[in-house]
Motif scaffolding. Structure first.
Motif, mmCIF file in Angstrom:
data_model
loop_
_atom_site.group_PDB
_atom_site.id
_atom_site.type_symbol
_atom_site.label_atom_id
_atom_site.label_comp_id
_atom_site.label_asym_id
_atom_site.label_seq_id
_atom_site.Cartn_x
_atom_site.Cartn_y
_atom_site.Cartn_z
ATOM 1 N N PRO B 11 5.769 -2.058 -3.155
ATOM 2 C CA PRO B 11 4.954 -2.421 -4.312
ATOM 3 C C PRO B 11 4.118 -1.211 -4.723
ATOM 4 O O PRO B 11 3.550 -0.539 -3.867
ATOM 5 C CB PRO B 11 4.049 -3.541 -3.793
ATOM 6 N N SER B 13 1.091 0.498 -5.634
ATOM 7 C CA SER B 13 -0.315 0.090 -5.505
ATOM 8 C C SER B 13 -1.157 0.553 -6.695
ATOM 9 O O SER B 13 -2.246 0.041 -6.915
ATOM 10 C CB SER B 13 -0.913 0.599 -4.192
ATOM 11 N N GLU B 17 -2.447 -5.221 -7.978
ATOM 12 C CA GLU B 17 -3.409 -5.634 -6.973
ATOM 13 C C GLU B 17 -2.582 -6.387 -5.946
ATOM 14 O O GLU B 17 -1.881 -7.331 -6.290
ATOM 15 C CB GLU B 17 -4.422 -6.616 -7.574
ATOM 16 N N ILE B 18 -2.643 -5.963 -4.696
ATOM 17 C CA ILE B 18 -1.902 -6.688 -3.662
ATOM 18 C C ILE B 18 -2.733 -7.907 -3.276
ATOM 19 O O ILE B 18 -3.853 -7.769 -2.798
ATOM 20 C CB ILE B 18 -1.648 -5.792 -2.433
ATOM 21 N N GLU B 38 5.192 6.528 -2.083
ATOM 22 C CA GLU B 38 4.578 7.802 -2.510
ATOM 23 C C GLU B 38 5.014 8.984 -1.637
ATOM 24 O O GLU B 38 5.408 10.039 -2.130
ATOM 25 C CB GLU B 38 3.055 7.632 -2.434
ATOM 26 N N ASP B 122 4.038 1.504 2.859
ATOM 27 C CA ASP B 122 3.038 0.507 2.471
ATOM 28 C C ASP B 122 2.444 -0.281 3.636
ATOM 29 O O ASP B 122 1.299 -0.705 3.587
ATOM 30 C CB ASP B 122 3.642 -0.453 1.446
ATOM 31 N N GLU B 123 3.233 -0.491 4.679
ATOM 32 C CA GLU B 123 2.719 -1.296 5.791
ATOM 33 C C GLU B 123 1.958 -0.443 6.813
ATOM 34 O O GLU B 123 1.489 -0.948 7.828
ATOM 35 C CB GLU B 123 3.869 -2.046 6.469
#
Ligand code: FAD
Ligand code: AMP
Lengths: 322, 258
Positions: B11, B13, B17-18, B38, B122-123
């Motif tokens: 996603p 960022s 908005e997560i 990224e 992301d995680e």
């Protein structure tokens, strides 16, 4: 319950503060644990570091060899894989060294791996429940980590309060158990971070700008606001990556550690790597267009606004009041 | 030099908005906009620059569903020669260890001199690169922010360490590196560039194509929840003008205006 080991980060003969946090993390993991520290390094440092951490652990294993003088993860990984008993649990601090060492070590030991853990929620049978943060801190997750084959867990700095000293643990030298120091990666040197035109570590008031500023041209309004406040301009990492500001203005774990009186964060989400560079509990004001931005959890004052609109208004008000 | 770059679809960022879903136990994926991680963009740019200098080819690979084709094409529009999608029902909900094993199985069937990953995704796992290197029994370095090709067998690399210092090492090829942001300035991709690669075929390989056999998960996600980190900020209310007035007073009181 398998034995718990704690990897001690140290530099110039001094154990990192994280060592004492990890001692507490080990107890949070298993209150009955008698955690054992592991200190690897050059012959000049290891004894000294072992002495510093001994009151916090039931035992300290040391491996001293001048081939370990610089922490080359490729060499350290082999040494740790040699001395760690099968199915052990190993805790480390989540930092640039653990990122280098730990994922590969978990594969070599065939153990589970969890990185950047912020909390433990108990063990049931062979399963440990742990808490992590994801998406830059926007959400937390709860995971089940299988311990049957042991586990390597890196813990976020600051997530656990340092343990109190207890009775002195025994220091056990296992240097002779490690003999292979070969590596396909060889350390050459460390180049110190560049010094810029300004030293933000000395600033009393910082206006810090993040990716929310969107374009380089918009930085002008940030400089104007800083000038009105008598502040210096700092930033988060993406602003440096984009080459909009010098690296010396970056706040965070891979930048500067600052301790101003007032920290005004504009369009910064509040990742732990950024917040990790702010010390001495300044008065933090965050302006962000997203009301759920993680930075609002640690700021004193929050403003939900578009910084591109809000900055000029704030600057004008400050100048008008002078 | 034949370079493989592993890219993840995440996603975006800066676009999203997560948030949690209604039940409050998972991420609300309804309106999420996805992009390439990224860090992986920097890895692809670096691979392209190396190949521009010393020759060779850049392949991008992603584990996921057919939706990942979009990010593979984006990286091909940057200049990666080919893209490969690793997709199979068996790959769903993989943990870092399993993802590394899938990528490792693919690498076993192909020869690469250099494999690049992003330092993290992301995680926040920051794990796939290091695991992959160990599975491949190749040397590894994380947080790489400089690469210089010394010869066919060796690279000089810089790693970013705490405080922004740089650790310089030499590393033998073949190796696996995980790339830190800021190592270069990833090139801009135009719509036209993406159109150009729109019809290039992206092969999809499943578990049996790469000889992957399933392994049990070591880390299983149970649920998501909203973090409560501290007391939380006192939120100012009102229009921008009103909030600015309140803020000026607060800043003055705290010594924030000289
Ligand atoms: C090993 C390692 C070390 C790192 N070291 C550092 C470090 O030292 N320092 C550092 O900062 N980061 C560091 N990072 C990166 C860190 O993980 C984050 O990616 C980074 O801090 C995010 O910066 P940001 O908050 O500016 O951007 P983002 O996370 O993208 O946040 C931008 C924020 O701006 C808001 N926004 C967008 N537009 C507007 C607008 N118009 N008005 C108001 N708000 C807006 C968004 O809602 C969002 O909250 C490191 C990462 C790694 C892996
Ligand atoms: N699904 C995936 N497909 C391809 N590469 C991935 C995938 N997930 C992670 N990676 C690679 O591993 C890096 C680190 O991710 P992580 O270990 O999940 O933080 C990413 O930057 C990618 O290079």
């Amino acid at each position: 319950m398998a034995a718990i080991f704690v990897y001690i980060t140290h530099k110039n003969g001094t154990a990192d503060d994280s060592a004492f946090e990890l001692a507490a993390a080990a107890k949070a993991l298993d209150a009955a644990a008698a955690p054992c520290a592991i200190v690897l390094g050059g012959t000049a440092d290891v004894g000294q570091v072992a002495g510093q951490v001994a009151p916090y652990f039931s035992e300290v294993i040391t491996i001293a060899n001048d081939a370990l003088q610089y922490p080359n993860a490729e060499v350290y990984r082999k040494a740790l894989a040699t001395i760690l008993p099968a199915k052990s649990l190993l805790l480390l601090t989540h930092n640039s060294f653990s990122m280098d060492l730990a994922p590969g070590l978990s594969v070599k030991l065939d153990a589970a791996f969890a990185s950047d853990v912020v909390g433990f929620e108990g063990i049931e049978g062979d399963t440990l429940k742990l808490v992590r943060q994801e998406h830059g801190g926007a959400v937390s997750s709860r995971s089940a980590c299988g311990l049957a084959n042991g586990a390597i867990i890196s813990v976020r700095a600051g997530a656990f309060k340092p343990a109190e000293a207890g009775s002195q643990g025994a220091v056990v030298d296992k240097s002779t158990e490690v003999s292979d120091f070969s590596s396909k990666r060889s350390f050459v040197e460390v180049i110190a971070a560049e010094v810029g035109d300004i030293d933000i570590t000395k600033s009393e008031i910082l206006v810090a700008v993040g990716r929310g500023i969107e374009e380089e041209d918009n930085l002008a309004m940030v400089h104007e606001l800083a000038a009105a406040m008598g502040a210096d301009v700092a930033c988060s990492r993406p602003v440096v990556d984009a080459k909009w500001l010098e690296k010396s203005r970056q706040v965070g774990t891979s930048g500067q550690t600052v301790s101003p009186k007032v920290y005004l964060a504009l369009g910064i989400s509040g990742s732990f790597q950024h917040m990790g560079g702010i010390k001495g509990s300044p008065f933090i004001v965050a302006v962000n267009k997203n009301k759920t931005a993680p930075i609002f959890q640690s700021a004193d004052i929050g403003v939900v606004a578009d910084i591109l609109d809000f900055i000029p208004v704030l600057t004008e008000k400050i100048n008008a009041g002078k | 030099m034949n370079i493989l770059v592993c890219v993840k679809r995440v996603p975006d960022s800066s676009e999203n908005e997560i948030r949690l879903n209604r039940a409050g136990n998972d991420i609300d994926t309804d309106d999420l906009v996805y992009a390439v991680n990224e860090w992986d963009n920097y890895a692809v740019e670096e691979a392209i620059q190396i190949v521009d200098k010393v020759g060779g080819s850049v392949t991008v690979v992603s584990v996921g569903t057919e939706e990942n084709e979009e990010i593979l094409r984006r990286e091909m529009a940057m200049g990666a020669e080919s893209g490969v999608l690793l997709s199979d029902p068996l790959f769903e909900d993989a943990d870092g260890r399993k993802l590394a094993a899938i990528l490792s199985a693919y690498i076993d069937k192909n020869k690469f001199d250099l494999v690049l990953c992003g330092a993290q995704a992301d995680e926040g796992g920051a794990q796939v690169g290091g695991m992959l290197a160990a599975m491949q029994d190749k040397p590894f370095a994380s947080l790489v922010n400089m690469i210089e090709v010394l010869d066919e067998k060796k690279l000089k690399i810089g790693r970013e360490i705490e405080g922004g210092s740089q650790e310089i090492s030499e590393i033998e090829l073949p190796c696996v590196l995980s790339i830190q942001t800021g190592i270069n300035e990833p090139r801009y991709v135009s719509i036209r560039g993406i159109r150009k690669v729109a019809s290039v075929e992206i092969p999809t390989l499943g578990a049996s194509d790469i000889g992957f056999t399933d392994t049990p998960l070591r880390l299983q996600k149970l649920e998501y929840f909203q973090p409560e980190l501290g007391a939380g900020a006192e939120m100012l209310e009102g229009s921008d003008e009103e909030m600015a007035d309140k803020l000026v007073a607060l800043l003055q009181a705290k010594g924030g205006i000289k």
